[in-house]
Scaffold this motif. Structure first.
Motif: not given
Length: 158
Positions: A24-25, A72-73, A81-82
């Motif tokens: 994550g960012d 991303k998926a 994670r999703a």
């Protein structure tokens, strides 16, 4: 190349379980700012804003940014994670191994893999050097004192 991507995703999953990967960012930004990030990994379909932010933060600390070749998926699924657009590794061994697997995807990845490999080799060489003896060194030898000698030196205190 699809096999290489699944190998990298598996390696990143292993790094996550070892506590050496953040997703994550904001967590990636925090890891970079603390100076512990070794490499950043971007998903193929990451947004422009995340790409710009990752490039800017990585340029400040001279951290390589690697394209994973996964969406991303796909990356998120490998990490439980999703979806996941950006992740960072804090361990040099994991970073060098993942970069080596991603090197065939692009010239930028190949350059990053070479850089991380050299850094990892230097780090491993430093770890292999024997430590200097002196102040702060741990005592590894114990003196064996006979009971009579102990009583003579320290008395019968118990």
């Amino acid at each position: 190349m699809a096999n290489d991507n699944s190998d990298v995703r598996g390696l990143l999953g292993l790094a996550l379980r070892a506590g050496k990967l953040v997703l994550g960012d904001d967590p990636v930004s925090d890891l970079i700012k603390t100076g512990h990030a070794r490499a950043l990994f971007l998903a193929e379909d990451a947004g422009d804003a995340i790409r710009r932010k990752a490039s800017r933060l990585a340029a400040e600390r001279e951290i390589p940014v690697l394209a994973t070749g996964a969406t991303k998926a796909e990356l998120g699924t490998a990490l439980g994670r999703a979806s996941c657009a950006l992740c960072a590794v804090s361990d040099m061994g994991f970073a060098a191994s993942a970069a080596a697997k991603l090197a065939p995807l692009s010239p930028e990845n190949a350059a990053a893999a070479e850089l991380l490999s050299k850094k990892n080799d230097r780090m491993q060489a430093r770890k292999a050097r024997p430590k200097k003896k002196g102040a702060g060194a741990k005592v590894t030898e114990y003196i064996d004192i006979e009971e009579d000698d102990f009583k003579r030196r320290f008395g019968n205190k118990k």
